[in-house]
Design an enzyme around this catalytic site. Structure first.
Site, PDB file in Angstrom:
ATOM      1  N   LYS A  66       2.535   4.355  -3.752  1.00  0.00           N
ATOM      2  CA  LYS A  66       2.141   5.898  -3.726  1.00  0.00           C
ATOM      3  C   LYS A  66       2.065   6.301  -2.191  1.00  0.00           C
ATOM      4  O   LYS A  66       1.937   5.523  -1.410  1.00  0.00           O
ATOM      5  CB  LYS A  66       0.579   6.166  -4.223  1.00  0.00           C
ATOM      6  CG  LYS A  66       0.453   7.526  -4.356  1.00  0.00           C
ATOM      7  CD  LYS A  66      -1.061   7.739  -5.265  1.00  0.00           C
ATOM      8  CE  LYS A  66      -1.162   9.398  -5.378  1.00  0.00           C
ATOM      9  NZ  LYS A  66      -2.631   9.249  -6.203  1.00  0.00           N
ATOM     10  N   SER A  84      -2.111  12.346  -9.715  1.00  0.00           N
ATOM     11  CA  SER A  84      -1.401  12.583  -8.622  1.00  0.00           C
ATOM     12  C   SER A  84      -0.154  11.603  -8.421  1.00  0.00           C
ATOM     13  O   SER A  84       0.605  11.819  -7.545  1.00  0.00           O
ATOM     14  CB  SER A  84      -2.292  12.665  -7.270  1.00  0.00           C
ATOM     15  OG  SER A  84      -2.873  11.642  -7.010  1.00  0.00           O
ATOM     16  N   GLY A 117      -9.557  11.208  -9.994  1.00  0.00           N
ATOM     17  CA  GLY A 117      -9.796  12.123 -11.094  1.00  0.00           C
ATOM     18  C   GLY A 117      -8.572  12.022 -12.008  1.00  0.00           C
ATOM     19  O   GLY A 117      -8.156  12.859 -12.618  1.00  0.00           O
ATOM     20  N   SER A 127      -5.722  10.063 -11.548  1.00  0.00           N
ATOM     21  CA  SER A 127      -4.374  10.037 -10.644  1.00  0.00           C
ATOM     22  C   SER A 127      -3.590   8.805 -10.917  1.00  0.00           C
ATOM     23  O   SER A 127      -2.339   8.651 -10.936  1.00  0.00           O
ATOM     24  CB  SER A 127      -4.487  10.422  -9.290  1.00  0.00           C
ATOM     25  OG  SER A 127      -4.836  11.537  -9.139  1.00  0.00           O
TER      26      SER A 127
END
Lengths: 557, 557
Positions: B135, B212, B234, B236
């Site tokens: 990421k 995300s 949250g 992701s």
């Protein structure tokens, strides 16, 4: 309500609270004026004087250890009631001199003891019939938790509010008989409040008991308890232990459950307060920890606790151990007594096969940064919460809170500032770890021995001491055990050369040391060091403590 | 700088960044217009279409698993270079369609692979020659970490800034070849930024990849990676895993080291972001975790990591297991596909000797409180930090951040408010634990199976979804594994009865579901559930995942 009414009101509450407290001490244990005067004037002999006021069998009990009493209970040589009575009596006497109790629960304790005796189980629970004292923060059903605040008096805790650790202790058979004094808010290292007044040192009444678990320290040192629970957010377990020559363990966060223990700044998790034992005997302390951790498994209810096993074994002498010795942070010069204590331990390490001493010398700027983070955390809300607590009753602010309760013009910081402070703490902890890892594998310390309180202080002189060897450990979340090493001897612990002071703070501390030494009042005062290991190595710290204590005893013999 | 200059400037930076990114893809891998058009129009067939564009040997590699390739590397059936080339090629193709890469490091990766081949050690390190995608937040020397912010572009990270996890991966022989897209700030569950534009779902381009870690999800689903690192503050990790039918582990905080991984709200520790793997194969995921935990022992450098052993064993079938099934939080009705998936798993549990299914039904008010704490934490600084990041380049705020970036009139909360929020979170977590402990020992769930994303969403529709089955897990700090269970089938997963909606949010979610089902576009979309256990029980969650996955395969066969 006008200011005058408020003033009357808080003083009345104090009067009522103090008189309630006194009324819970049985009349036959109340000291007459003359005796009290004598006990107060012989400032360094309280323990010996208390021995004279207690029966031989009581002294045998209060001078014993948890492990010995457990054996005596086991073979019916003693009853829970006898033990409880002995401790209640001693605690009552001690309190009348040094003012160390905030709540007295003798009646409940004696009833519990009788109940335990009458319903003696086949297998005795691990703390069966053992009195344990509690810092005021611990909530007990039907009892106040004032934390020194007048505004919190006369609001007895409900069953639902009872601290989890209190429930665990009771579940393991412990007898809860007293809660002990703290400075209002606990954010100070002396023990004074408008509510209860001043607590004195139990070993030497010329000095402060330290804080914030000051009542605990004084009580245990005078034989009014074997072992009590304190909390440590900035030395509050270690300092009173140091000032009374006790063992005091500030565990890694999440070892002993803090669930439903009242506190200042609840939810301020950057430097978490931890709860842990102060005790006369290290074997008792370790036994207690093993019960709370291994048997109670507190992580099952307290989500802040980490699953873990508390190890009762000794150091494996087959292994190689490295001990780091910290002779100073580069800011404040430790006094001769601490240097002597460190060298004494260094000699022991050097003479022991398989052990190695190395110099622990983290970068000065890093020491400063860790300390300054701790100071900034303490003033993050500019004293808002503490000021509200004082305002609740109208009682006046107390002097020792000045470092954390700023003038009214200061505002609490924003959440963004707070997050930045968190980040700074993480960076500093990482840098400290990097310094630790910079040692080669066989030179990397298993244990770090460090100064702690440096010197005692007289009531009112708290601000003449330094927390530079205290607060950084809370930022790092290292387990730390206070270990008594020797005592101050003004014949060998000489005056310090103030011209060599590195900064104003250093000069202040040196000057105070010189005053103490010149007065002679500190002779015989305990000299303690703290043994630390990286976060989570609580077992190693305790095992090392046992080993060192044994070697020190051998040396003295 | 005037507004106009600023505007020009951020757009120029975007142009430059995108063109640099494209220039790092070898020309021979650039798709021609016609092919690209076809790949983009066949929205549910990207994987199959990519297979046609890659060689058979490449497909064999990218459709394999880490553990299989490790065996092939071990017996010299494959080289590191062959593996790396296959993944770089596939990632390049995938990216041109779904826009999932933020940084391309093919050249460095191929060089590293050659170097590994040329200096092949006797014993292969655990991740020798295995490409791992990252990421965007992970810092690599010489490479940007923009996190979607234009203002962070062209500030390549230094050696000192490199993420610890990156160093560990390289140290274990892994090949780092791409970083993947995120929504600016990562505080959204779609993947879009001014910098890189929109990322699409790799399995079905009509939908969002989630976020995300959306770039990661899309890349892995299309065979451009086996396994990549995401983060979860949250959902992701779990949401992109769910939307791509992958395994995604949100570990307990402190398992995988976050040290020097960039993030929003660094120092905001109330709901800590955690880093963990997304993978096609659960055995790969568990192997990866065992390497990072057992071999790297990250707690030695990252002070936020907790000492721990990652267990590769299977569930002991001799033991009794209880699985809690959560059919709804009382606020949002899970869609028929989730209910079907839960029942499917319940049937498996019920038919297995020694296993027991129970209903998991925490109090509705508690579910609401946990969710509302998460929401309040997200707006604690009213968007101050994110707004500053956008202001740094002058780029305009993006719509999906509206829930966390409030209107300018809102101020960041005070530190006292923040501490109260911390206390509320502790209270809610304690209450959740109390509910857990209210089950008798043999009915207390080892594992809780719960809905997660409920349904996919089309780009732009993020705010029509709910995070009510997502955020509470972050507050609780429970380990959670996303597990693919089945796929949506509009023939059996019927329309929902909106008249039965419990609240406006429920109605919104139901309405959206009905639109999706009516359109038919969701047919074949993965249906996943999350398996959770109390904090620290990561091993159990993973073992359960393996067991359940095996049973599901057996069912399908």
């Amino acid at each position: 309500m006008c200011h005058r009414e408020m003033t009357t009101s808080w003083k009345q509450k104090v009067e009522k609270k103090r008189s309630q407290l006194r009324s819970k001490i049985p009349k036959q244990w109340i000291l007459d004026e003359a005796t009290l005067e004598k006990l107060k004037s012989e400032k360094q002999s309280l323990n010996e004087n208390l021995d004279l006021l207690c029966s031989k069998s009581e002294n045998e009990i209060t001078h014993s250890t948890i492990l010995i009493l457990r054996r005596k209970l086991s073979c019916r040589e003693l009853t829970c009631l006898e033990i409880t009575e002995a401790f209640c009596h001693r605690a009552a006497l001690c309190h009348q001199v040094v003012n160390c109790l905030s709540e007295v629960m003798f009646e409940q304790a004696l009833n519990s003891a009788k109940l335990l005796d009458d319903n003696r189980p086949e297998i005795l629970p691990p703390l069966y019939g053992i009195p344990i004292s509690l810092k005021d923060q611990c909530n007990i059903e039907g009892v106040d938790t004032t934390m020194g605040y007048v505004g919190r008096a006369f609001r007895a805790k409900t069953t639902e509010e009872e601290s989890y650790i209190v429930q665990l202790l009771r579940g393991q058979g412990a007898i809860l008989y007293v809660k002990t004094t703290v400075p209002s808010s606990m954010m100070a290292t002396d023990t004074v409040s408008n509510m209860f007044g001043l607590t004195l040192n139990g070993l030497n009444q010329m000095f402060s008991p330290g804080g914030s678990s000051g009542g605990e320290g004084a009580l245990i040192a005078c034989g009014g308890s074997f072992l009590g629970l304190g909390t440590d957010i900035g030395g509050s377990i270690r300092i009173p232990s140091s000032y009374h020559g006790l063992y005091g363990l500030k565990p890694t966060h999440g070892r002993v459950p803090y669930l439903r223990v009242d506190n200042s700044f609840e939810g301020r998790e950057l430097i978490p307060s931890v709860i842990g034992p102060l005790a006369k005997d290290l074997a008792d302390l370790r036994y207690f920890m093993s019960v709370i951790v291994n048997i109670c498994k507190p992580w099952q209810e307290d989500v802040k606790c980490v699953p873990y096993h508390f190890d009762l074994k000794e150091l494996q002498t087959s292994r190689h151990y490295t001990v780091g010795f910290w002779f100073g942070d580069g800011v404040i010069t430790p006094p001769p007594s601490d240097i002597r204590a460190l060298k004494l331990c260094q000699d022991i390490v050097n003479r022991t096969p398989g052990f190695k001493a190395v110099n622990w010398q983290p970068p000065i700027e890093l020491n400063k940064e860790l300390h300054s983070i701790a100071m900034e955390v303490d003033i993050a809300d500019a004293g808002t919460e503490i000021r509200q607590e004082f305002a609740a009753s109208g009682e006046p602010m107390i002097d020792i809170l000045k470092p954390v309760v700023l003038e009214q013009c200061h505002l609490p910081c924003s959440v963004n500032h707070w997050w930045k402070l968190n980040k700074r703490a993480y960076d500093a902890k990482t840098a400290y770890r990097k310094y630790y890892n910079s040692f080669s594998a066989d030179e990397r310390p298993d244990i770090i021995l460090s100064p702690l309180t440096l010197a005692p202080f007289r009531p009112g002189d708290m601000l003449k001491t330094t927390l530079r060897y205290v607060l950084f450990v809370n930022v790092l979340n290292f387990p730390s055990l206070n270990i008594p090493i020797t005592t101050i001897d003004s014949k060998i612990d000489h005056l310090m050369d103030i011209t060599q002071a590195k900064c104003a703070e250093d000069e202040m501390v040196m000057t105070y040391w010189n005053e103490l030494i010149s007065s002679g009042d500190v002779n015989g005062f305990p000299v303690c060091l703290q043994a630390m290991s990286p976060t989570y190595d609580d077992n190693l710290v305790c095992k090392f403590g046992t080993w060192l204590a044994t070697e020190l005893i051998r040396d003295r013999a």
